[in-house]
Design an enzyme around this catalytic site. Structure first.
Site, PDB file in Angstrom:
ATOM      1  N   SER A   1     -10.191  -0.386   7.079  1.00  0.00           N
ATOM      2  CA  SER A   1      -9.549  -0.377   5.969  1.00  0.00           C
ATOM      3  C   SER A   1      -8.950  -1.525   5.210  1.00  0.00           C
ATOM      4  CB  SER A   1      -8.644   0.844   5.661  1.00  0.00           C
ATOM      5  OG  SER A   1      -9.198   1.931   5.468  1.00  0.00           O
TER       6      SER A   1
ATOM      7  N   SER B   1      -9.897   2.003   2.847  1.00  0.00           N
ATOM      8  CA  SER B   1      -8.821   2.836   2.021  1.00  0.00           C
ATOM      9  C   SER B   1      -7.835   1.812   1.267  1.00  0.00           C
ATOM     10  CB  SER B   1      -8.220   3.723   2.805  1.00  0.00           C
ATOM     11  OG  SER B   1      -7.513   3.040   3.935  1.00  0.00           O
TER      12      SER B   1
ATOM     13  N   LYS C   1       0.948  -1.218  -0.002  1.00  0.00           N
ATOM     14  CA  LYS C   1      -0.209   0.076   0.144  1.00  0.00           C
ATOM     15  C   LYS C   1       0.920   1.158  -0.127  1.00  0.00           C
ATOM     16  CE  LYS C   1      -4.026   1.969   2.749  1.00  0.00           C
ATOM     17  NZ  LYS C   1      -4.810   1.950   3.722  1.00  0.00           N
TER      18      LYS C   1
HETATM   19  N1  GLN Z   1     -13.498   4.247   6.422  1.00  0.00           N
HETATM   20  C1  GLN Z   1     -12.850   4.623   7.558  1.00  0.00           C
HETATM   21  C2  GLN Z   1     -12.063   6.170   7.434  1.00  0.00           C
HETATM   22  O1  GLN Z   1     -12.485   6.620   6.296  1.00  0.00           O
HETATM   23  C3  GLN Z   1     -11.590   3.867   7.865  1.00  0.00           C
HETATM   24  C4  GLN Z   1     -10.386   4.315   7.051  1.00  0.00           C
HETATM   25  C5  GLN Z   1      -9.406   3.340   7.509  1.00  0.00           C
HETATM   26  O2  GLN Z   1      -9.279   2.148   8.330  1.00  0.00           O
HETATM   27  N2  GLN Z   1      -8.077   3.699   7.167  1.00  0.00           N
HETATM   28  O3  GLN Z   1     -11.820   6.707   8.405  1.00  0.00           O
END
Ligand code: GLN
Length: 483
Positions: A175, A151, A76
């Protein structure tokens, strides 16, 4: 070769069926041919990958190979990688070449892993659909009109489409697990502190955690073993020995107590998701597990608490991106204030700005007690709910995400409905616990995920339960057509 799991590739390399250079070429070729349809990579590091593969083959010839030596993996783009652009999905870091490796990258590199490239992601890991990336949305290989989740959507799409045998991800509120669910792969968020956060660009430091994204639980065990462990450069990293994640994978589930979260199963659960969850529960029962209904009375507060804590920490973490030391700087600033304002206005996208504003507000004098302190108290209540539940059960089960992959653009104007994507995953981060998502039966032709939550540092058990399910079912073996 791309149909093989990490474990099978590892065995194939050991048996001399193919070399790491052949394997790496195969995946680089697939990325080149197929990623135009997905946009799952921000950078492909072909030259470096082939050099690493050659080194891995030489190491094997010298009799010094381990199980991960020569295995190609994608990272990532939140992990710093020396000499390679590390963008975090943001225009702010579009020109940032990291001078050092994140610990997770460094460990995998030392194990002989070959890096194929850096995967697309929501900007600074803020999002659930991979639509907030500066590099454009990632598409779901199961239906390219749909999002892959976020994400870590690039990592998920790449693994699901067999463009990489495995990838790293990070999970602050879901995410790793939610994109794993939406693309039909396996994703593990370890206990907070199990993997070092050093060199992993911070979103919300008290919640962020790195983990493996793979096709199977066995592969997740293999990759976690290479990523995890104490690191003195991260003060929140846990100074306790690693478990052997592979040796317990086959332990029978007879007598295992599985808690089903009442609060998650009642509130307008989507019928397709409910049926998928039930199918996995039935398999657990078939293998002798005992299903116990449990309650997490404060879990309904988790999304609200998270959207105070995470933005608060993000507003503080992202203050370092000011256009002075590194990252995007505006053209011809009039004075220092203009430099800060325009560099940040130009460098950050809309969702990141929204989070910074919410977080700055929640931390400001006069509101700090009402929002931030209150959210931290709620967090303690949620952690206590889990502790009480784990008195009764060994693992906790729930759906991973409330629905299957939605269309690109469908939720972009409605941040709250986007935030609710993580309704089943966020509490796990607030409590610091490990959680895994594994493929459950599809709904309407699209993947769904089943989540297992464990006690602190009980990754081995989660992997064991997930592996036993995957030994007896084939939901995790389905592959999207055309890839
Ligand atoms: N969807 C959540 C957010 O937007 C979690 C994102 C994540 O785990 N990095 O914060």
């Amino acid at each position: 070769m791309h149909e093989k799991t990490l474990a099978e590739l590892s065995a194939g390399l050991a048996a001399g069926d193919f070399s790491s250079v052949e394997l790496t070429r195969h995946f680089l070729d697939r990325i080149e041919r197929l990623d135009g349809r997905l946009n799952s990579f921000i950078s492909v590091t072909a030259e470096q990958a082939l050099a690493q593969a050659e080194a891995a083959d030489a190491r094997r010839a010298a009799g010094e190979a381990g199980p991960l030596t020569g295995i190609p993996v994608a990272h990532k783009d939140i992990f710093c990688t020396r000499g390679v652009r590390t963008s975090c999905g943001s225009r702010m870091l579009d020109n940032f070449i990291s001078p050092y490796d994140a610990t997770v990258v460094e460990r995998l590199d030392a194990a002989g892993v070959v890096m194929l490239g850096k995967t697309n992601m929501d900007e600074f890991a803020m999002g659930s659909s991979n639509e907030t990336s500066y590099y454009g949305p990632v598409r779901n290989p199961w239906d390219t009109e749909c999002v892959p989740g976020g994400s870590s959507g690039g990592s998920a799409a790449a693994v699901a489409a067999r463009l990489a045998p495995a990838a790293t991800g990070t999970d602050t509120g879901g995410s790793i697990r939610q994109p794993a669910a939406l693309t039909g792969i396996t994703g593990l968020k370890p206990t907070y502190g199990r993997c070092s956060r050093y060199g992993m660009i911070a979103f919300a430091s008290s919640l962020d955690q790195a983990g493996p994204m793979t096709r199977t639980a066995e592969d997740a065990a293999l990759l976690l073993g290479g990523m995890a462990g104490f690191d003195e450069r991260d003060s929140t990293s846990a100074d306790r020995p690693l478990d052997d994640y592979l040796s317990g994978l086959d332990a029978p589930l007879q007598g295992l107590r599985v808690g089903l979260v009442r609060e998650f199963m009642e509130n307008d659960l989507d019928p397709g998701i409910a049926a998928a969850t039930q199918a996995v529960i039935d398999e657990l029962k078939r293998q002798g597990a005992e299903i116990v209904e449990i309650s997490l009375p404060n879990v309904h507060l988790s999304v609200s608490a998270y959207y105070v804590v995470a933005p608060a920490e993000c507003s503080s973490n992202l203050s370092r991106f000011d256009g002075v030391r590194y990252g995007h700087r505006c053209e011809d600033p009039r004075d220092l204030e203009d430099l800060y304002k325009r560099s940040r206005s130009e460098g950050f996208g809309a969702e990141v700005k929204r989070r910074i504003m919410i977080g700055t507000y929640a931390l400001s004098a006069g509101f700090y007690d009402a929002y931030y302190i209150k959210a931290q108290k709620v967090r303690q209540l949620i952690a206590a709910d889990f502790r009480a539940a784990f008195e009764q059960v060994d693992v906790i089960a729930s759906p991973t995400a409330p629905e299957t992959a939605f269309r690109i653009g469908q939720k972009t104007d409605d941040p709250v409905s986007m935030y609710l994507q993580d309704i089943y995953t966020i509490a796990v981060n607030l409590a610091g616990l490990p959680g895994i998502s594994i493929p459950a039966p599809q709904s309407g032709g699209m993947p769904t995920g089943f989540q297992l939550i464990g006690r602190l540092f009980d990754e081995a058990r989660l992997l064991n339960v997930a592996h036993r399910i995957q030994q007896e079912t084939d939901w995790h073996t389905l592959a999207p057509e055309g890839f």
